[in-house]
Design an enzyme around this catalytic site. Structure first.
Site, mmCIF file in Angstrom:
data_model
loop_
_atom_site.group_PDB
_atom_site.id
_atom_site.type_symbol
_atom_site.label_atom_id
_atom_site.label_comp_id
_atom_site.label_asym_id
_atom_site.label_seq_id
_atom_site.Cartn_x
_atom_site.Cartn_y
_atom_site.Cartn_z
ATOM 1 N N CYS A 83 -6.794 21.641 3.455
ATOM 2 C CA CYS A 83 -8.475 22.337 3.919
ATOM 3 C C CYS A 83 -8.054 23.597 4.894
ATOM 4 C CB CYS A 83 -8.551 21.194 5.025
ATOM 5 S SG CYS A 83 -8.446 19.315 4.498
ATOM 6 N N HIS A 143 -9.546 3.347 -1.227
ATOM 7 C CA HIS A 143 -7.948 3.541 -0.977
ATOM 8 C C HIS A 143 -7.629 1.487 -1.544
ATOM 9 C CE1 HIS A 143 -9.558 2.133 2.336
ATOM 10 N NE2 HIS A 143 -8.698 1.071 2.445
HETATM 11 C C1 LIG Z 1 -12.767 -0.767 3.508
HETATM 12 C C2 LIG Z 1 -12.796 0.768 4.097
HETATM 13 C C3 LIG Z 1 -11.409 1.012 5.583
HETATM 14 C C4 LIG Z 1 -10.974 0.292 6.083
HETATM 15 O O1 LIG Z 1 -9.979 -0.927 5.603
HETATM 16 P P1 LIG Z 1 -8.664 -1.273 6.269
HETATM 17 O O2 LIG Z 1 -7.854 -2.084 5.576
HETATM 18 O O3 LIG Z 1 -8.658 0.017 7.601
HETATM 19 O O4 LIG Z 1 -8.514 1.186 4.986
HETATM 20 C C5 LIG Z 1 -11.347 2.087 5.695
HETATM 21 N N1 LIG Z 1 -12.148 3.341 4.667
HETATM 22 C C6 LIG Z 1 -12.482 2.914 3.465
HETATM 23 C C7 LIG Z 1 -13.009 3.764 2.940
HETATM 24 C C8 LIG Z 1 -12.903 1.273 3.336
HETATM 25 O O5 LIG Z 1 -13.656 1.106 1.723
#
Ligand SMILES: *Cc1c(COP(=O)(O)O)cnc(C)c1O
Length: 410
Positions: A72, A97
């Site tokens: 970045c 993710h």
């Molecule tokens: C669901 C979600 C999170 C939170 O979940 P983690 O299990 O902590 O990764 C974070 N960011 C995004 C974009 C999500 O959709």
């Protein structure tokens, strides 16, 4: 134990599913055989190359992996310190993710001969990812969602229904994520034969926290190789936002034994981590207890009642944190901090303006912490943060927070 593993941070959990004092499997006797069967099947699948071949094929052709590692430059120049990289997991199919993990669990479910997938969802992102992969494989899909969340997250409810899932509003308790998790567990016990429970973060009873971590670890594995290619070395600091902790565990895990790499998890500080609990910072502002089949840090009141928590980012509203994070915190291998709504909103706007990336509000928490530490560090210091989701879903929330009237854009 082989010599090189004696000091490894990557060997957990133990055979009881514990990470130090955390994790385990606190479930009813009726659930125990299901959990043990899942563990047996996962242990087998994870050493089977054909399982990983199928994963990698779908990661490549369905999800769009590897996600880029992106330097970045304008953001780095603006902050005037450390060099900032983003791991671009927001470019995955379904925009975050979550699908990395859902694919793994559903491939496993298919190998186990299961035809019905159940899931719990809070903001709806995990429900959408699960409904997506179920549609792709023609599996039936039932998503438990707190009645209160069904109201708040109408676009995701519609997405899930378009994808063919049945969304069940849960009215028990307070009608939020915790109650949806309880109903999903009850469904599982009742429909043992054909049903697989797909959990959306590194929580739940063993083997879920380790299994979800293993599926998300593709993030850190790619980042490590890509950083070697870009810079010829590892980053100095890695940063990720934490709801339940799956995107963070995915980035962190492959770096745990690289002890020169500083690891920082960023929780949702909401309106501030104070007694009023207007936040979702389970580690920074919670206490150990048992929820969702494992022992970890939780948001709870003096009587041990689970509190709902609050954040501008609906995806960070899990009232606990994965047990492996609780352990990494206790042994000091990773640091955990909290960032407020206001700081995350500022990061959101900076990311749009400097890099042309509209980020989800969840990774804005990670970016807000990068904005705090980067200016104090030299240019040679490399920070890699996980850009774990894109922000299309959040523009209405952001408009409201910025007092922008979308109906009056002309
Ligand atoms: C669901 C979600 C999170 C939170 O979940 P983690 O299990 O902590 O990764 C974070 N960011 C995004 C974009 C999500 O959709």
């Amino acid at each position: 134990m082989p010599d090189d593993l004696i000091n490894s941070f990557m060997t957990g959990p133990d055979e009881r599913g514990r990470f130090g004092k955390f994790g385990g499997r606190f479930v009813s006797e009726t659930l125990m055989p299901l959990i043990l069967e899942l563990e047996r099947q996962y242990e087998h699948a994870k050493t089977d190359q054909s399982f990983w071949d199928e994963m990698h094929d779908l990661w490549t052709h369905y999800v769009g992996r590897p996600s880029p590692l992106y330097r970045c430059d304008r953001l780095t120049a603006h902050l005037g310190g450390a060099t900032v990289y983003m791991k671009r997991d927001e470019l995955n199919h379904t925009g975050a993710h979550k699908i990395n993990n859902v694919l793994g669990q559903i491939i496993l479910a298919r190998r186990m001969g299961k035809t019905r997938i159940i899931a719990e969802t809070g903001a709806g992102q995990h429900g959408v990812a699960t409904a997506t992969v179920c549609a792709k494989f023609g599996l039936s899909c039932v998503v438990y969602m707190g009645a209160h969340d069904v109201e708040r997250q109408a676009p995701n409810v519609f997405r899930m229904r378009l994808l063919g899932a049945e969304v069940v509003p849960v009215t028990s308790g307070r009608g939020t994520l915790k109650d949806a998790m309880n109903d999903a567990l009850r469904d599982w016990v009742t429909n043992v034969r054909d049903t697989f429970y797909c959990i959306g973060t590194v929580a739940g009873p063993h083997p879920y926290p380790a299994m979800v971590r293993d599926f998300q670890a593709i993030i850190g594995q790619e980042a490590k190789a890509q950083m070697q290619e870009a810079e010829g070395r590892l980053p100095d600091t890695i940063v990720a936002a934490i709801g339940g902790g799956s995107n963070a565990m995915g980035l962190f895990y492959p770096f745990l034994d690289d002890t020169d790499v500083r690891i920082i998890g960023v929780e949702a500080g909401g309106k501030g981590v104070t007694e009023e609990m207007a936040h979702c910072a389970s580690l920074t502002g919670g206490r150990p207890g048992v929820l969702h089949g494992n022992r970890t840090y939780l948001l709870q009141d003096d009587d041990g009642q689970i509190l709902e928590g609050y954040s501008i980012s609906a995806g960070l509203d899990y009232p606990g944190i994965g047990p492996e994070h609780a352990w990494l915190h206790d042994i000091g291998r990773a640091e955990y901090v909290a960032v407020t709504d206001a700081e995350a909103l500022e990061a959101f706007q900076l990311c749009c303006a400097t890099e042309g990336i509209i980020p989800a509000l969840e990774p804005c928490h990670a970016l807000a912490h990068v904005m705090k530490i980067a200016p104090e560090l030299p240019k040679e210091h490399i920070i890699c943060m996980n850009m774990c989701g894109r922000g299309d879903k959040d523009i209405f929330t952001v408009a409201k927070a910025l007092n922008v009237d979308m109906g009056a854009m002309a």
